[in-house]
Design an enzyme around this catalytic site. Structure first.
Site, PDB file in Angstrom:
ATOM      1  CB  THR A 131       0.035   4.650  53.868  1.00 20.64           C
ATOM      2  OG1 THR A 131      -0.953   4.040  54.848  1.00 20.64           O
ATOM      3  CG2 THR A 131      -0.552   4.725  52.153  1.00 20.64           C
ATOM      4  CG  ASP A 132       1.435   0.631  56.759  1.00 20.01           C
ATOM      5  OD1 ASP A 132       0.151   1.365  57.231  1.00 20.01           O
ATOM      6  OD2 ASP A 132       0.965   0.050  58.311  1.00 20.01           O
ATOM      7  CD  GLU A 133      -5.013   2.284  55.541  1.00 16.61           C
ATOM      8  OE1 GLU A 133      -5.896   2.157  54.074  1.00 16.61           O
ATOM      9  OE2 GLU A 133      -4.874   2.939  56.112  1.00 16.61           O
ATOM     10  CE1 TYR A 156      -4.555   7.982  52.127  1.00 20.61           C
ATOM     11  CE2 TYR A 156      -4.947   5.500  53.353  1.00 20.61           C
ATOM     12  CZ  TYR A 156      -3.872   7.013  52.648  1.00 20.61           C
ATOM     13  OH  TYR A 156      -3.234   7.510  53.465  1.00 20.61           O
ATOM     14  CE  LYS A 160      -0.548   8.522  49.870  1.00 23.89           C
ATOM     15  NZ  LYS A 160       0.384  10.129  50.583  1.00 23.89           N
TER      16      LYS A 160
HETATM   17  P1  NAD Z   1      -4.272  15.028  57.099  1.00 25.78           P
HETATM   18  O1  NAD Z   1      -6.135  14.533  56.160  1.00 25.78           O
HETATM   19  O2  NAD Z   1      -4.335  15.047  58.623  1.00 25.78           O
HETATM   20  O3  NAD Z   1      -3.676  15.784  56.452  1.00 25.78           O
HETATM   21  C1  NAD Z   1      -3.570  16.580  54.958  1.00 25.78           C
HETATM   22  C2  NAD Z   1      -3.451  18.028  54.320  1.00 25.78           C
HETATM   23  O4  NAD Z   1      -3.302  18.029  53.484  1.00 25.78           O
HETATM   24  C3  NAD Z   1      -4.823  18.606  54.887  1.00 25.78           C
HETATM   25  O5  NAD Z   1      -3.963  19.855  55.877  1.00 25.78           O
HETATM   26  C4  NAD Z   1      -5.086  19.400  54.121  1.00 25.78           C
HETATM   27  O6  NAD Z   1      -5.479  20.647  54.191  1.00 25.78           O
HETATM   28  C5  NAD Z   1      -3.750  19.106  53.121  1.00 25.78           C
HETATM   29  N1  NAD Z   1      -5.073  18.750  51.297  1.00 25.78           N
HETATM   30  C6  NAD Z   1      -5.412  18.027  50.834  1.00 25.78           C
HETATM   31  N2  NAD Z   1      -5.634  18.528  50.408  1.00 25.78           N
HETATM   32  C7  NAD Z   1      -5.107  19.579  49.020  1.00 25.78           C
HETATM   33  C8  NAD Z   1      -4.860  19.691  47.907  1.00 25.78           C
HETATM   34  N3  NAD Z   1      -5.615  19.339  46.975  1.00 25.78           N
HETATM   35  N4  NAD Z   1      -4.311  20.584  47.948  1.00 25.78           N
HETATM   36  C9  NAD Z   1      -3.224  20.731  49.484  1.00 25.78           C
HETATM   37  N5  NAD Z   1      -3.550  20.108  50.503  1.00 25.78           N
HETATM   38  C10 NAD Z   1      -4.395  19.453  50.671  1.00 25.78           C
HETATM   39  O7  NAD Z   1      -3.096  13.193  56.868  1.00 25.78           O
HETATM   40  P2  NAD Z   1      -2.177  12.759  57.614  1.00 25.78           P
HETATM   41  O8  NAD Z   1      -2.577  11.737  58.510  1.00 25.78           O
HETATM   42  O9  NAD Z   1      -1.686  14.383  58.277  1.00 25.78           O
HETATM   43  O10 NAD Z   1      -1.553  12.599  56.713  1.00 25.78           O
HETATM   44  C11 NAD Z   1      -0.647  13.662  56.154  1.00 25.78           C
HETATM   45  C12 NAD Z   1       0.261  12.049  55.220  1.00 25.78           C
HETATM   46  O11 NAD Z   1       0.805  11.129  54.975  1.00 25.78           O
HETATM   47  C13 NAD Z   1      -0.328  11.549  53.852  1.00 25.78           C
HETATM   48  O12 NAD Z   1      -0.081  11.373  52.808  1.00 25.78           O
HETATM   49  C14 NAD Z   1      -0.894  10.340  54.214  1.00 25.78           C
HETATM   50  O13 NAD Z   1      -0.955   9.321  53.502  1.00 25.78           O
HETATM   51  C15 NAD Z   1       0.079  10.329  54.863  1.00 25.78           C
HETATM   52  N6  NAD Z   1      -0.031   8.894  55.866  1.00 25.78           N
HETATM   53  C16 NAD Z   1      -0.621   8.838  57.096  1.00 25.78           C
HETATM   54  C17 NAD Z   1      -0.770   8.285  57.940  1.00 25.78           C
HETATM   55  C18 NAD Z   1      -1.553   8.341  59.375  1.00 25.78           C
HETATM   56  O14 NAD Z   1      -1.123   7.108  60.380  1.00 25.78           O
HETATM   57  N7  NAD Z   1      -2.391   9.478  59.562  1.00 25.78           N
HETATM   58  C19 NAD Z   1      -0.079   7.192  58.045  1.00 25.78           C
HETATM   59  C20 NAD Z   1       1.085   7.382  57.119  1.00 25.78           C
HETATM   60  C21 NAD Z   1       1.097   7.749  56.446  1.00 25.78           C
HETATM   61  O1  DAU Z   2      -1.934   2.283  58.012  1.00 25.81           O
HETATM   62  C1  DAU Z   2      -1.488   4.071  57.706  1.00 25.81           C
HETATM   63  C2  DAU Z   2      -3.182   4.044  57.417  1.00 25.81           C
HETATM   64  O2  DAU Z   2      -3.389   4.599  58.956  1.00 25.81           O
HETATM   65  C3  DAU Z   2      -2.762   5.736  56.920  1.00 25.81           C
HETATM   66  O3  DAU Z   2      -1.995   5.976  55.888  1.00 25.81           O
HETATM   67  C4  DAU Z   2      -4.538   6.998  56.998  1.00 25.81           C
HETATM   68  O4  DAU Z   2      -3.751   7.942  56.294  1.00 25.81           O
HETATM   69  C5  DAU Z   2      -5.008   6.576  58.337  1.00 25.81           C
HETATM   70  O5  DAU Z   2      -6.437   7.434  58.398  1.00 25.81           O
HETATM   71  C6  DAU Z   2      -4.940   5.452  59.365  1.00 25.81           C
HETATM   72  O6  DAU Z   2      -6.071   4.202  58.203  1.00 25.81           O
HETATM   73  P1  DAU Z   2      -6.431   3.418  58.899  1.00 25.81           P
HETATM   74  O7  DAU Z   2      -8.091   2.957  58.422  1.00 25.81           O
HETATM   75  O8  DAU Z   2      -5.882   2.396  59.735  1.00 25.81           O
HETATM   76  O9  DAU Z   2      -6.787   4.154  60.628  1.00 25.81           O
HETATM   77  P2  DAU Z   2      -8.548   4.947  60.706  1.00 25.81           P
HETATM   78  O10 DAU Z   2      -8.277   5.072  62.136  1.00 25.81           O
HETATM   79  O11 DAU Z   2      -9.622   4.619  60.307  1.00 25.81           O
HETATM   80  O12 DAU Z   2      -9.687   2.917  61.680  1.00 25.81           O
HETATM   81  C7  DAU Z   2      -7.801   2.634  62.638  1.00 25.81           C
HETATM   82  C8  DAU Z   2      -8.543   0.752  62.644  1.00 25.81           C
HETATM   83  O13 DAU Z   2      -9.649   0.571  62.940  1.00 25.81           O
HETATM   84  C9  DAU Z   2      -9.270   0.535  61.454  1.00 25.81           C
HETATM   85  O14 DAU Z   2      -9.104  -1.061  61.734  1.00 25.81           O
HETATM   86  C10 DAU Z   2     -10.276   0.531  61.101  1.00 25.81           C
HETATM   87  C11 DAU Z   2     -10.981   0.880  62.926  1.00 25.81           C
HETATM   88  N1  DAU Z   2     -12.194   1.653  63.039  1.00 25.81           N
HETATM   89  C12 DAU Z   2     -12.207   2.705  62.980  1.00 25.81           C
HETATM   90  C13 DAU Z   2     -12.793   3.991  62.623  1.00 25.81           C
HETATM   91  C14 DAU Z   2     -12.698   5.427  62.448  1.00 25.81           C
HETATM   92  C15 DAU Z   2     -12.853   1.432  64.067  1.00 25.81           C
HETATM   93  O15 DAU Z   2     -13.324   0.170  64.308  1.00 25.81           O
HETATM   94  N2  DAU Z   2     -14.099   2.591  64.096  1.00 25.81           N
HETATM   95  C16 DAU Z   2     -14.001   3.692  63.808  1.00 25.81           C
HETATM   96  O16 DAU Z   2     -14.810   4.631  63.978  1.00 25.81           O
END
Ligand code: NAD
Ligand code: DAU
Length: 350
Positions: A131-133, A156, A160
């Site tokens: 992730t970019d975080e 988190y 990562k």
């Molecule tokens: P998600 O939470 O939707 O899915 C995570 C999956 O991992 C789920 O299916 C869960 O069952 C599985 N999992 C969790 N713990 C496990 C374990 N111990 N063993 C096996 N499986 C397990 O997550 P996502 O949003 O699809 O993110 C996927 C990946 O991409 C993550 O590594 C996250 O850090 C990264 N990522 C997410 C975003 C985003 O915006 N969502 C952006 C950049 C990177």
């Molecule tokens: O940048 C990549 C990341 O983006 C991934 O690595 C994470 O897995 C993914 O969850 C996401 O993280 P964020 O924290 O940015 O996403 P989230 O949707 O939780 O929040 C987006 C923005 O909105 C953040 O600034 C927090 C705000 N927010 C979030 C929630 C859930 C609110 O204002 N209200 C809310 O209820």
């Protein structure tokens, strides 16, 4: 047949990656390893589960014995690792679970890959999806590049960042063939409604308050999930070993503007008067350690590997809303059970 292990394939991004690989590479065997936590959902993969080159394995990446046995049995050629605990708010309430899954789980997978590939490292790849975080937060100016120093602020992002460091350490120490990508915020179908966009879609549908943390001024760089999956495909097949690629949409929005746009789209889709949904916006207590701004420079990926995002945000957001409105059953399944308990704890009781 090449055997590709995708971890976390039942989750949001993982399910789009599994679908892409199963359909695009019929001569590869795609294994989806997932524990099926609250975020994992096999309904996401209904359209590919019958395909001969797809296999689901239920299992936990934190269980080293299970992982070693699985790798020894299947002798995977490559790994695309997405399994993780992914929600920042949950990491604030339960950091240790993030260390266990994101750090220890990743090291278990690295160890298992190292063991089965030790006699011949050629033609293998351990692809770590990150992730970019990990880069922390930007001020008003600038972009994250692959050279930006790590500076994570939430449990988190710290977990990562630690996992990224382990992946690089295995490249340097053991010559394990690895690649890492760091992506910005994804949105699209199958996104669990704890994250900002799907949570607000769900709440707008049900005329419930839209909780905006702080003043809604935080900025995120949004990318349609299928564009992330296509970047993963390009990187998996073409990346230089040991390298890192940033993936992003060049698409920065403040949270409040995203939600205003969403309200507008959904006024039309739900046949509500213009401005009706915006009245649901409610400012609530800010997230602890809330990063102000993320924005990705993906020039390296675009110039070296020729990837670029396919969708404009407005188009992608409309497509996403259409998907949620057409998939009420999916939404009602994932919001039954423990979801309400989580929601009350996060939004009602705090
Ligand atoms: P998600 O939470 O939707 O899915 C995570 C999956 O991992 C789920 O299916 C869960 O069952 C599985 N999992 C969790 N713990 C496990 C374990 N111990 N063993 C096996 N499986 C397990 O997550 P996502 O949003 O699809 O993110 C996927 C990946 O991409 C993550 O590594 C996250 O850090 C990264 N990522 C997410 C975003 C985003 O915006 N969502 C952006 C950049 C990177
Ligand atoms: O940048 C990549 C990341 O983006 C991934 O690595 C994470 O897995 C993914 O969850 C996401 O993280 P964020 O924290 O940015 O996403 P989230 O949707 O939780 O929040 C987006 C923005 O909105 C953040 O600034 C927090 C705000 N927010 C979030 C929630 C859930 C609110 O204002 N209200 C809310 O209820």
């Amino acid at each position: 047949m090449k055997k590709i292990l995708i971890t976390g394939g039942a989750g949001f991004i993982g399910s789009h990656v599994v679908r892409l690989f199963v359909n695009k590479y019929p001569d590869s065997q795609i294994f989806n390893l997932d524990k099926l936590t609250y975020a994992g959902n096999l309904e996401n993969l209904k359209d590919v589960e019958h395909k001969p080159n797809y296999k689901f394995v239920k299992g936990d990446i934190t269980d080293a014995t299970f992982i070693n046995n699985l790798f020894n049995q299947e002798k995977f050629d490559s790994v695309i690792h997405l399994a993780a605990e992914s929600h920042v708010d949950r990491s604030i309430s339960n950091p240790l679970e993030f260390v266990q899954t994101n750090v220890i789980g990743t090291v278990n997978l690295l160890n298992a890959a190292k063991e089965i590939w030790k006699d011949n490292l050629a033609n293998h790849l351990f692809y770590h999806v990150s992730t970019d975080e990990v880069y922390g937060t930007l001020g008003e100016e600038g972009l994250f590049t692959e050279e930006t120093s790590y500076d994570p602020h939430s449990p988190y992002s710290a977990s990562k960042a630690a996992s990224d460091h382990f992946v690089r350490a295995y490249f340097d120490t053991y010559k394990l063939p690895v690649v890492i990508s760091n992506c910005s915020n994804n949105y699209g179908p199958n996104h669990f409604p704890e994250k900002l966009i799907p949570l607000c879609i769900h709440n707008i549908k049900n005329n419930k308050p839209l909780p905006i943390y702080g003043k809604g001024e935080n900025v995120r760089d949004w990318l349609f999930v299928e564009d992330h999956a296509s970047a993963i495909d390009v990187i998996f097949h073409n990346a230089k070993l040991g390298s890192t690629y940033n993936i992003g949409g060049h698409n920065e929005w403040t949270n409040i503007d995203v939600i205003r746009l969403l309200c507008k789209i959904m006024d039309k889709k739900l046949g509500r008067a213009e401005g009706k949904n915006e009245k649901l916006i409610t400012f609530v207590k800010d997230r602890a350690g809330h990063d102000l701004r993320y924005a990705i420079d993906s020039t390296k990926l675009q110039n070296e590997l020729g990837w670029k995002p396919s969708l404009q945000f407005e188009e992608g957001l409309e497509k996403t809303v259409d998907w949620y409105l057409a998939n009420e059953e999916w939404l009602s399944h994932v919001t039954s059970g423990n979801y309400q308990t989580y929601y009350d704890k996060q939004y009602v009781q705090r």
